[in-house]
Design an enzyme around this catalytic site. Sequence first.
Site, PDB file in Angstrom:
ATOM      1  CD  GLU A  23       0.761   1.511  -6.949  1.00  0.00           C
ATOM      2  OE1 GLU A  23       0.108   0.610  -6.376  1.00  0.00           O
ATOM      3  OE2 GLU A  23       1.951   1.762  -6.685  1.00  0.00           O
ATOM      4  CG  ASP A  30       1.697  -5.358  -5.386  1.00  0.00           C
ATOM      5  OD1 ASP A  30       2.926  -5.321  -5.528  1.00  0.00           O
ATOM      6  OD2 ASP A  30       1.070  -4.533  -4.698  1.00  0.00           O
ATOM      7  CD  GLU A  81       3.913  -4.155  -0.431  1.00  0.00           C
ATOM      8  OE1 GLU A  81       2.906  -3.462  -0.645  1.00  0.00           O
ATOM      9  OE2 GLU A  81       4.858  -4.274  -1.260  1.00  0.00           O
ATOM     10  CE  LYS A 136       4.539   3.037  -8.897  1.00  0.00           C
ATOM     11  NZ  LYS A 136       4.291   2.829  -7.437  1.00  0.00           N
TER      12      LYS A 136
END
Length: 679
Positions: free
Chosen positions: A305, A379, A407, A301
């Site tokens: 973020e 997401d 999530e 990644k």
Amino acid sequence: MLRLLLIAQIVCALSVASTTPAWAEDGYDLWLRYRPVAGPLLQQYRSKTTSVVQQSANPTLGVAATELRRGIAGMLGRPPAASMRDGGILIGTPRSSPRIARLNLPLSGVGREGFLIRSARVDGHPVTVVAANSDIGVLYGSFALLRRIQTAKPLTSVSTSDAPRLSLRMLNHWDNLDRTVERGYAGSSLWNWDTLPRIEQRYIDYARANASIGINATVLTNVNANAQVLTAPYLRKVAALADAFRPYGIRVYLTARFSAPVELGGLKTADPEDPAVRAWWKAKTDEIYRSIPDFGGFLVKANSEGQPGPQAYKRTHADGANMMADALAPHGGVVLWRAFVYSLGRDQDRIRAAYDEFVPLDGKFRRNVIVQVKNGPLDFQPREPVSPIFGTMRSTRVALEAQITKEYLGFSTHLAYLGTMWSDALGSRTARPKQASQVADTISTIAGVANTGTDRNWSGSDFDQANWYAFGRLAWNPHADPSVIAQEWIRMTWGNDPRLVRPVVAMMMRSREAVVDYMTPLGLSHLMGTSHHHGPAPWISDLSTPSWNSAYFHRADANGIGFDRTASGSNAAAQYAPEVARGFANLAQVPDEYLLWFHHVPWTHRMRSGRPLWTEMVEHYDRGVAEVRAMNAQWAGLRPYVDAHRHAAVAAKLSKQLDEAVWWRDASIAYWQSINKLP
């Protein structure tokens, strides 16, 4: 060689030690319960399974034989013999078994990992043959044979074969080295780094469960990576897990922190074009392969973020991925480079970001780079259209990333069977010209963010085990029917009584749609609470990063609601193939479930039902709550067919889900009313 033999002995010893299963119904056994069977097929099963014979001793064939003996002993009440008897089971490959070689079975069509199960006569004995071109294919076939017994299918005149459609079928664990799990709702991390390299029985049972559904790869660590996992002390622990998983056909991968050359190597830069940086990654990769010869590779990644990446050095994602790919290539390893990117602080349409950054790089990645793309462009929402990257990057290997841990769908509290969601995504049209037009036909890999933890039932909820199971079965065959998968799982997990199977299949198949209705109906998205992503919070609008605010996504005002992604707005619809884009962008053609994803419409907009949008929204919220209420009642009526402990555990979760569904409905409707002033 001595080390490999020792590991094989440890694995077999652990497996044999657990041959007699514990009988407590606490969920630990997952779908591999192997409880006694009854009914008209019992005598047939007993006559067909008097022995389990292998003609070669190696770790994978050993665990296949052990699993068959364990399953038969549990289900049929007596252990099979190890030498040929009438009605025995013969397992192996033409290379490992002269008896199988003499049968000249048509194995060319099942590839390296596929298998064939066939009734035959060997040395005068009627046998059920489980044959494959490789030992791991035999193991997969052995689990398939056990599944036939578990789901009450006959063993007479069997002639079946199967093979995986995708070569890489992977779990991504978002597990940290301190044993916390990001987006984990089932206890702590499975990996006890303090006691590794000692191998626990739970690691073996984890490998068994994955092999039973065809998963062949696991990423042990979080995508928000900690560079320490690449140090020698941790690599010794990783090597122990790799040794334990190897007989089950599972290769180990690690997440790689892009800035590791600075953090671990003392370099002043992590620039992928710097010779010292490239040399550091080559040396580190060589070090890993010395202790883990079948190491799979790295998951990365980067520039997402706050994670470090090549863009800090004015390099592209392809530059960063290719550097690592070059280090892995001599060993046969791959880089999985995540496409989950968006710019912090920019008032852009966040769902455009991955396409805008990666599609221009198509054809610039090495062949051992796989770009890993979330199933939708946002997401892991309860419902999203499929990402437009699928079918677009035609010169790059692409993986679909799904999230098994829920999530955004109520954590481990809410019953939401995700097989339907993934099947929808895999079957979505990409409209690639002159090529296969479904997502399933454009990917080489599927990866799922795992929902496992140290909870006794592995996933925090008995029904969340179904999502782990369904992910593996769809990874094996992306075109599989999710209702058939649900029925398989129910029969293996709860029992074969049709008075149980039929209503639970119905519950599961409706469950995810119920969650969409009471959380994000008609194309709404990302309305959950900040950071924790639990509970309704459509009112959030004060965060410094625009796309972290719920209001950013719904854009509700007194006149209407929804995000305009047509040519008059962000034009994100145009990222899809023209024939797909036209359907999304045209208000008269867009499906109701994506209406507010692509369009900002008045509260009075006339829906296909004939009702105004506002009335339709309220209907969906009410329908979602009603469905959860019905599931509660349906489960209560199944008490006679389910063991008391697990029935009570599920009932408690469903009761909590009903409370939270009402909370979602009432809070959401009240908030929308505060904006539109409608009754």
